[in-house]
Design a protein around this motif. Structure first.
Motif, mmCIF file in Angstrom:
data_model
loop_
_atom_site.group_PDB
_atom_site.id
_atom_site.type_symbol
_atom_site.label_atom_id
_atom_site.label_comp_id
_atom_site.label_asym_id
_atom_site.label_seq_id
_atom_site.Cartn_x
_atom_site.Cartn_y
_atom_site.Cartn_z
ATOM 1 N N HIS A 22 0.831 -1.202 0.000
ATOM 2 C CA HIS A 22 0.000 0.000 0.000
ATOM 3 C C HIS A 22 0.869 1.256 0.000
ATOM 4 O O HIS A 22 1.777 1.414 0.811
ATOM 5 C CB HIS A 22 -0.932 -0.016 1.214
ATOM 6 N N GLY A 23 0.564 2.119 -0.944
ATOM 7 C CA GLY A 23 1.326 3.346 -1.089
ATOM 8 C C GLY A 23 2.481 3.231 -2.056
ATOM 9 O O GLY A 23 3.101 4.232 -2.432
ATOM 10 N N TYR A 24 2.800 1.973 -2.465
ATOM 11 C CA TYR A 24 3.941 1.762 -3.358
ATOM 12 C C TYR A 24 3.556 1.073 -4.667
ATOM 13 O O TYR A 24 4.156 1.307 -5.703
ATOM 14 C CB TYR A 24 5.023 0.937 -2.655
ATOM 15 N N GLY A 25 2.562 0.209 -4.614
ATOM 16 C CA GLY A 25 2.146 -0.488 -5.823
ATOM 17 C C GLY A 25 2.042 -1.983 -5.600
ATOM 18 O O GLY A 25 2.046 -2.462 -4.469
ATOM 19 N N THR A 26 1.951 -2.711 -6.684
ATOM 20 C CA THR A 26 1.838 -4.164 -6.633
ATOM 21 C C THR A 26 3.050 -4.782 -7.302
ATOM 22 O O THR A 26 3.472 -4.346 -8.378
ATOM 23 C CB THR A 26 0.548 -4.639 -7.330
ATOM 24 N N PHE A 27 3.596 -5.819 -6.679
ATOM 25 C CA PHE A 27 4.827 -6.432 -7.162
ATOM 26 C C PHE A 27 4.647 -7.949 -7.287
ATOM 27 O O PHE A 27 3.767 -8.535 -6.656
ATOM 28 C CB PHE A 27 5.979 -6.126 -6.197
ATOM 29 N N VAL A 28 5.491 -8.548 -8.092
ATOM 30 C CA VAL A 28 5.448 -9.997 -8.241
ATOM 31 C C VAL A 28 5.885 -10.632 -6.932
ATOM 32 O O VAL A 28 6.886 -10.241 -6.329
ATOM 33 C CB VAL A 28 6.376 -10.464 -9.383
ATOM 34 N N GLY A 29 5.109 -11.614 -6.451
ATOM 35 C CA GLY A 29 5.423 -12.287 -5.198
ATOM 36 C C GLY A 29 6.330 -13.477 -5.407
ATOM 37 O O GLY A 29 6.700 -13.822 -6.537
ATOM 38 N N SER A 30 6.662 -14.125 -4.323
ATOM 39 C CA SER A 30 7.566 -15.279 -4.380
ATOM 40 C C SER A 30 6.829 -16.569 -4.718
ATOM 41 O O SER A 30 7.443 -17.559 -5.120
ATOM 42 C CB SER A 30 8.279 -15.454 -3.038
ATOM 43 N N ALA A 31 5.505 -16.562 -4.554
ATOM 44 C CA ALA A 31 4.672 -17.745 -4.844
ATOM 45 C C ALA A 31 5.216 -18.994 -4.163
ATOM 46 O O ALA A 31 5.306 -20.063 -4.751
ATOM 47 C CB ALA A 31 4.572 -17.963 -6.358
ATOM 48 N N SER A 32 5.572 -18.868 -2.894
ATOM 49 C CA SER A 32 6.107 -20.014 -2.161
ATOM 50 C C SER A 32 4.971 -20.949 -1.752
ATOM 51 O O SER A 32 3.797 -20.589 -1.768
ATOM 52 C CB SER A 32 6.853 -19.541 -0.909
ATOM 53 N N SER A 33 5.366 -22.155 -1.357
ATOM 54 C CA SER A 33 4.373 -23.149 -0.958
ATOM 55 C C SER A 33 3.646 -22.745 0.327
ATOM 56 O O SER A 33 2.620 -23.332 0.674
ATOM 57 C CB SER A 33 5.044 -24.507 -0.755
ATOM 58 N N ALA A 34 4.182 -21.737 1.040
ATOM 59 C CA ALA A 34 3.530 -21.282 2.271
ATOM 60 C C ALA A 34 2.100 -20.827 2.017
ATOM 61 O O ALA A 34 1.244 -20.911 2.899
ATOM 62 C CB ALA A 34 4.340 -20.154 2.902
#
Length: 232
Positions: A63-75
């Motif tokens: 929030h306040g910065y944008g949306t970024f690609v995540g790590s998509a980990s099994s968690a």
């Protein structure tokens, strides 16, 4: 660009966009305005889809910065698998399924590492076994790391994530059922047999050691024998 009809389709389209543009974890996604224009959808639709992707770890909304690609980990799968294991029938039966999946994976991975240069791996595994002999939370951590070391040595990072996920969920659900807790020495002995089998360089011996390890876990759980995918 074809306009997606539903939020789940829009989420899939955004995931495809990440793949098509070869965006890596931490890379910024196009802004909401750009996504609205590209897919011809409303702001609410974009936000709903991004939240769905965030739940799976595919994107990270700052929030306040944008949306970024995540790590998509099994968690991201942990809540789903934990809920399914606790909610679908008998907890013992579901735990048995987790064990069987782990056994199938780890049997093949252990066979692979038994045929290679295992000196460094055996040092790491032996270090974990030594820690298992001391009762406490670190013993459980050492148990988890023991199996992760084998996955890493086999060169299958995804298997490491899956085995870790199954291990964590099993530990969480095991508290719901009555099982006999092994002594630290018993736990260490089971794992040491796997280390010795890997050191022998004999893939068949390594496979049998893994089966014996899981067989003792199933005995504590009170479930039936392992059903080999190779048949009886």
């Amino acid at each position: 660009m074809t306009r997606p009809k539903r939020s789940d389709e829009l989420a899939s389209a955004i995931a495809d966009l990440i793949i098509e543009r070869n965006l890596q974890p931490g890379d910024p996604l196009p802004t909401e305005n750009v996504l609205m224009a590209d897919f011809q959808v409303s702001r609410n639709s974009v936000r709903e889809s991004l939240k769905a992707l965030q739940a799976h770890g595919i994107v990270e909304i700052r929030h306040g910065y944008g949306t970024f690609v995540g790590s998509a980990s099994s968690a991201a799968l942990h809540p789903w698998l934990l809920f399914r294991t606790r909610a679908s029938g008998s907890s013992v039966e579901r735990l048995s399924e987790l064990l069987e999946i782990r056994e199938i994976l780890e049997t093949e991975l252990t066979r692979r590492v038994a045929g290679g240069d295992s000196v460094e791996l055996r040092q790491k595994l032996s270090g974990c076994v030594d820690r298992m002999r001391v009762e406490g939370e670190d013993a459980a951590t050492a148990d988890r790391q023991f199996h992760e070391h084998i996955c890493n040595a086999a060169g299958v990072p995804l298997a490491r994530e899956l085995v870790g996920l199954f291990w964590d969920v099993y530990r969480a659900v095991e508290t719901d059922v009555e099982t006999l807790s092994p002594s630290p020495e018993e736990t260490a002995a089971r794992h040491q047999r796997v280390v010795d089998a890997i050191g022998s360089g004999d893939a068949e011996q390594a496979e049998q050691a893994v089966h014996a390890h899981f067989s003792e876990v199933r005995d504590r759980l009170g479930t039936g024998p392992y059903r080999s995918p190779r048949g009886p």
